[in-house]
Motif scaffolding. Sequence first.
Motif, PDB file in Angstrom:
ATOM      1  N   ASN A   1      -9.571 -27.471 -17.269  1.00 40.05           N
ATOM      2  CA  ASN A   1      -8.145 -27.834 -17.359  1.00 40.05           C
ATOM      3  C   ASN A   1      -7.347 -26.933 -16.412  1.00 40.05           C
ATOM      4  OD1 ASN A   1      -8.905 -25.670 -19.195  1.00 40.05           O
ATOM      5  ND2 ASN A   1      -6.754 -25.623 -19.818  1.00 40.05           N
ATOM      6  N   ILE A   2      -6.410 -27.502 -15.689  1.00 42.92           N
ATOM      7  CA  ILE A   2      -5.642 -26.690 -14.730  1.00 42.92           C
ATOM      8  C   ILE A   2      -4.245 -26.378 -15.286  1.00 42.92           C
ATOM      9  CG2 ILE A   2      -6.881 -27.644 -12.741  1.00 42.92           C
ATOM     10  CD1 ILE A   2      -4.263 -29.252 -12.163  1.00 42.92           C
ATOM     11  N   SER A   3      -3.586 -25.430 -14.637  1.00 41.08           N
ATOM     12  CA  SER A   3      -2.162 -25.217 -14.956  1.00 41.08           C
ATOM     13  C   SER A   3      -1.364 -26.057 -13.964  1.00 41.08           C
ATOM     14  CB  SER A   3      -1.783 -23.741 -14.829  1.00 41.08           C
ATOM     15  OG  SER A   3      -1.890 -23.330 -13.498  1.00 41.08           O
ATOM     16  N   TYR A   4      -0.197 -26.500 -14.376  1.00 48.02           N
ATOM     17  CA  TYR A   4       0.596 -27.370 -13.500  1.00 48.02           C
ATOM     18  C   TYR A   4       2.073 -27.044 -13.671  1.00 48.02           C
ATOM     19  CZ  TYR A   4       0.112 -29.737 -18.015  1.00 48.02           C
ATOM     20  OH  TYR A   4       0.052 -29.996 -19.343  1.00 48.02           O
ATOM     21  N   THR A   5       2.829 -27.428 -12.646  1.00 50.54           N
ATOM     22  CA  THR A   5       4.265 -27.154 -12.701  1.00 50.54           C
ATOM     23  C   THR A   5       5.071 -28.437 -12.884  1.00 50.54           C
ATOM     24  OG1 THR A   5       4.250 -27.231 -10.312  1.00 50.54           O
ATOM     25  CG2 THR A   5       4.210 -25.047 -11.307  1.00 50.54           C
TER      26      THR A   5
ATOM     27  N   TYR B   1      -2.344 -21.574 -22.146  1.00 55.16           N
ATOM     28  CA  TYR B   1      -1.193 -20.801 -22.609  1.00 55.16           C
ATOM     29  C   TYR B   1       0.026 -21.034 -21.704  1.00 55.16           C
ATOM     30  CZ  TYR B   1       1.755 -16.831 -23.772  1.00 55.16           C
ATOM     31  OH  TYR B   1       2.824 -16.055 -24.137  1.00 55.16           O
ATOM     32  N   ILE B   2      -0.220 -20.985 -20.381  1.00 52.49           N
ATOM     33  CA  ILE B   2       0.877 -21.167 -19.413  1.00 52.49           C
ATOM     34  C   ILE B   2       1.527 -22.547 -19.574  1.00 52.49           C
ATOM     35  CG2 ILE B   2       1.304 -21.517 -16.925  1.00 52.49           C
ATOM     36  CD1 ILE B   2      -0.649 -19.185 -16.426  1.00 52.49           C
ATOM     37  N   ASN B   3       0.675 -23.582 -19.622  1.00 56.39           N
ATOM     38  CA  ASN B   3       1.218 -24.943 -19.772  1.00 56.39           C
ATOM     39  C   ASN B   3       2.005 -25.082 -21.068  1.00 56.39           C
ATOM     40  OD1 ASN B   3       0.086 -25.726 -17.368  1.00 56.39           O
ATOM     41  ND2 ASN B   3      -1.764 -26.567 -18.300  1.00 56.39           N
ATOM     42  N   SER B   4       1.474 -24.482 -22.130  1.00 55.88           N
ATOM     43  CA  SER B   4       2.151 -24.611 -23.430  1.00 55.88           C
ATOM     44  C   SER B   4       3.526 -23.937 -23.391  1.00 55.88           C
ATOM     45  CB  SER B   4       1.283 -24.032 -24.550  1.00 55.88           C
ATOM     46  OG  SER B   4       1.267 -22.628 -24.486  1.00 55.88           O
TER      47      SER B   4
ATOM     48  N   GLY C   1      -4.586 -12.568 -16.877  1.00 52.55           N
ATOM     49  CA  GLY C   1      -3.178 -12.464 -17.256  1.00 52.55           C
ATOM     50  C   GLY C   1      -2.322 -13.482 -16.510  1.00 52.55           C
ATOM     51  N   SER C   2      -1.192 -13.832 -17.106  1.00 54.42           N
ATOM     52  CA  SER C   2      -0.270 -14.733 -16.421  1.00 54.42           C
ATOM     53  C   SER C   2       0.833 -13.897 -15.762  1.00 54.42           C
ATOM     54  CB  SER C   2       0.346 -15.702 -17.424  1.00 54.42           C
ATOM     55  OG  SER C   2       1.099 -14.986 -18.370  1.00 54.42           O
TER      56      SER C   2
ATOM     57  N   ASP D   1      11.723 -18.533 -14.656  1.00 55.08           N
ATOM     58  CA  ASP D   1      11.482 -18.865 -16.057  1.00 55.08           C
ATOM     59  C   ASP D   1      10.085 -19.417 -16.295  1.00 55.08           C
ATOM     60  OD1 ASP D   1      13.915 -17.998 -16.865  1.00 55.08           O
ATOM     61  OD2 ASP D   1      14.899 -19.944 -16.604  1.00 55.08           O
ATOM     62  N   TYR D   2       9.327 -19.486 -15.228  1.00 51.69           N
ATOM     63  CA  TYR D   2       8.006 -20.119 -15.331  1.00 51.69           C
ATOM     64  C   TYR D   2       6.878 -19.090 -15.363  1.00 51.69           C
ATOM     65  CZ  TYR D   2       9.072 -25.066 -14.955  1.00 51.69           C
ATOM     66  OH  TYR D   2       9.491 -26.333 -15.221  1.00 51.69           O
ATOM     67  N   LEU D   3       5.855 -19.427 -16.109  1.00 52.05           N
ATOM     68  CA  LEU D   3       4.639 -18.624 -16.053  1.00 52.05           C
ATOM     69  C   LEU D   3       3.737 -19.225 -14.977  1.00 52.05           C
ATOM     70  CD1 LEU D   3       3.704 -17.988 -19.799  1.00 52.05           C
ATOM     71  CD2 LEU D   3       4.799 -16.422 -18.196  1.00 52.05           C
ATOM     72  N   ILE D   4       3.043 -18.333 -14.269  1.00 50.76           N
ATOM     73  CA  ILE D   4       2.157 -18.768 -13.179  1.00 50.76           C
ATOM     74  C   ILE D   4       0.773 -18.166 -13.412  1.00 50.76           C
ATOM     75  CG2 ILE D   4       1.739 -18.588 -10.674  1.00 50.76           C
ATOM     76  CD1 ILE D   4       4.747 -18.373 -10.312  1.00 50.76           C
ATOM     77  N   ASP D   5      -0.232 -18.933 -13.060  1.00 49.28           N
ATOM     78  CA  ASP D   5      -1.615 -18.461 -13.146  1.00 49.28           C
ATOM     79  C   ASP D   5      -1.963 -17.805 -11.811  1.00 49.28           C
ATOM     80  OD1 ASP D   5      -4.234 -18.153 -13.997  1.00 49.28           O
ATOM     81  OD2 ASP D   5      -4.845 -20.104 -13.228  1.00 49.28           O
ATOM     82  N   ALA D   6      -1.551 -16.553 -11.629  1.00 47.26           N
ATOM     83  CA  ALA D   6      -1.695 -15.900 -10.328  1.00 47.26           C
ATOM     84  C   ALA D   6      -3.038 -15.190 -10.161  1.00 47.26           C
ATOM     85  CB  ALA D   6      -0.560 -14.902 -10.127  1.00 47.26           C
TER      86      ALA D   6
END
Lengths: 271, 330
Positions: free
Chosen positions: A142-146, A179-182, A208-209, A214-219
Amino acid sequence: MEKLTKLGIGIGFRQHFKSDLFLHQTEVDFLEITSDHYLDARPQKIEELKLLKEHFPLIPHSLELSLGSAEGIDEDYLEKVAELVEFVEPEWFSDHICFTKSGGVKIGHLAPVPYTNESLKVLVKNISKVKGRIKTPFILENISYTMRFPSSEMSESEFITRLLQETDCGLLLDVTNLYINSKNFGYHWRGFLDKIPLEKVVQLHFVGSHKHNDYLIDAHAHKTQDDIWEVFREVCTRCDVKGAILERDENFPPFEEILEEIKTARNLVKN
Amino acid sequence: MDILLDNPLATMYGPYFLILYGFLIFFTLIVLAIYKSQVDKTNNLSLPPIPAQVDQYEIAYLRGGINEVARSVIFALMQKGFIEILKDGTKTVINKTSPPTRRNLIQIEQLALDWHGNSREPKEVFESNGLVAQLEGYRQMYQARLEQGQMLTGDDMRSSLALSRWAAYLVIFGFGAYKLLASIAHGYYNVILLVIFSITGLVIAASIARLPRVTKLGKAYLERLQLAFDNLKYQAQAPYIASTVPRVIPQQATFAGVDPLLLSVGVFGSAILAGTVFDSYNQTFQRAQQQSTASSCSSGCGSSCSSESSCSSGDSGGSSCGGGCGGGGD
């Protein structure tokens, strides 16, 4: 998927850590290699791959199968991934639920697919092609998305559930992405876990994110935070995880810090 | 006796014999080279894994013998602050400093420190009664262990080549000597080319018959270590790169219990110190090695990596097998 060997806790292999890894072999159970780094590789990279293979169980993780591309799978790329998987002989290999190419052009990003029946069909068809060529168990991340597509016909959890059922693939659950997406889209990750087939979870990714505006990023650049450990802990109590990988690509800390995170993850998986 | 002096070979016209002899020498050398290439079969063995506990001195021994170990130990003492290299006029000396503690010295380093006393000249490290002699126990241990692991050429390999080597010498020398005697017996004394052919053939045969000190397996293992630790080399060097801007050199940092710079010197040789604040050490020990070698051993850098050097240290190979001959082929 339950027959797969438990590999333990490892890290995504990065050049920066190479020497540390050999000096801490006993503390890292396995490595995830980025398949793309070893396709059409120079002889030195092949030697490196042999060296890694002889010291650690390896899991190839590719970036460019582009399973969500309507144009289908790039057969040359698939062939190269197949050759790599045959060489590495891993327990499983993985790619993402996304598309990275459109009209034959690489977009350089893991882009989310719309959660529609049509994209589901595309993914199922492409995954079937991959599984037809490579017999090693295949797991999907599953990926993170914006952004989310307004045209989506179902939720992400329903889409993933149907995808796993129709393809018989395992799930590489990236707890950080979850977690980030949620957080970014205002739902609870626990509800997501309630809806997906947790028995399909084979491997986890964690790191870690990073908060940007205001956004969390999967860096892939920060220490795993307590909130993400909480997701990790919950997943471990609810399913039989075969392996977990710490993904760290930037802002490298001293290796002792990496080992601490591996130790924490190991304790959570055991308990 | 007539047949000995009256046969096609003995009476062969000199230039024709030289052509025949040249071919014979060439053929003998080819056979010897092929046989030699078959002696070391260690490339068929699987490479041993890289141990989690790496002994940088054992790696240094594999790479360049006991002289390389001595260099590494001296560097360890210097890096840990127990000794320093000073220039006293034209003379370079290694002086003891006043370290706060000996706790972080391992046994081999303590032995070297005890040998060192208050002051030594760099060349003393390599002299027959110098540090290398003190390290004889380590030499024997490393040699035995690495021979057992088939990473260094052992007596079995040497003896299996000995018969072919002597056979080659006999063929080259035998034909040459026979023709020489036959020519003199027939009253021909213009044999200088024959003598040159014989001597050249013997020298080349001796050179070909020399087995490398490190086996194919050992060489592959060294390359594997260098591949595994290549990024460590740059990480370890970085804090010590010489700069015109004053800065604090970091205290010795450990890396899984091993100092990264010491491990890098063990794996890659002291050549990696070029451009760092330890460059003076590098240069000093190159000179010291050359002085010591010149006084005790005629073999130069070119003959390194051979197990049959005439050098009294009995340890050749030098860092030309790994870190550049400038580090001092033993």
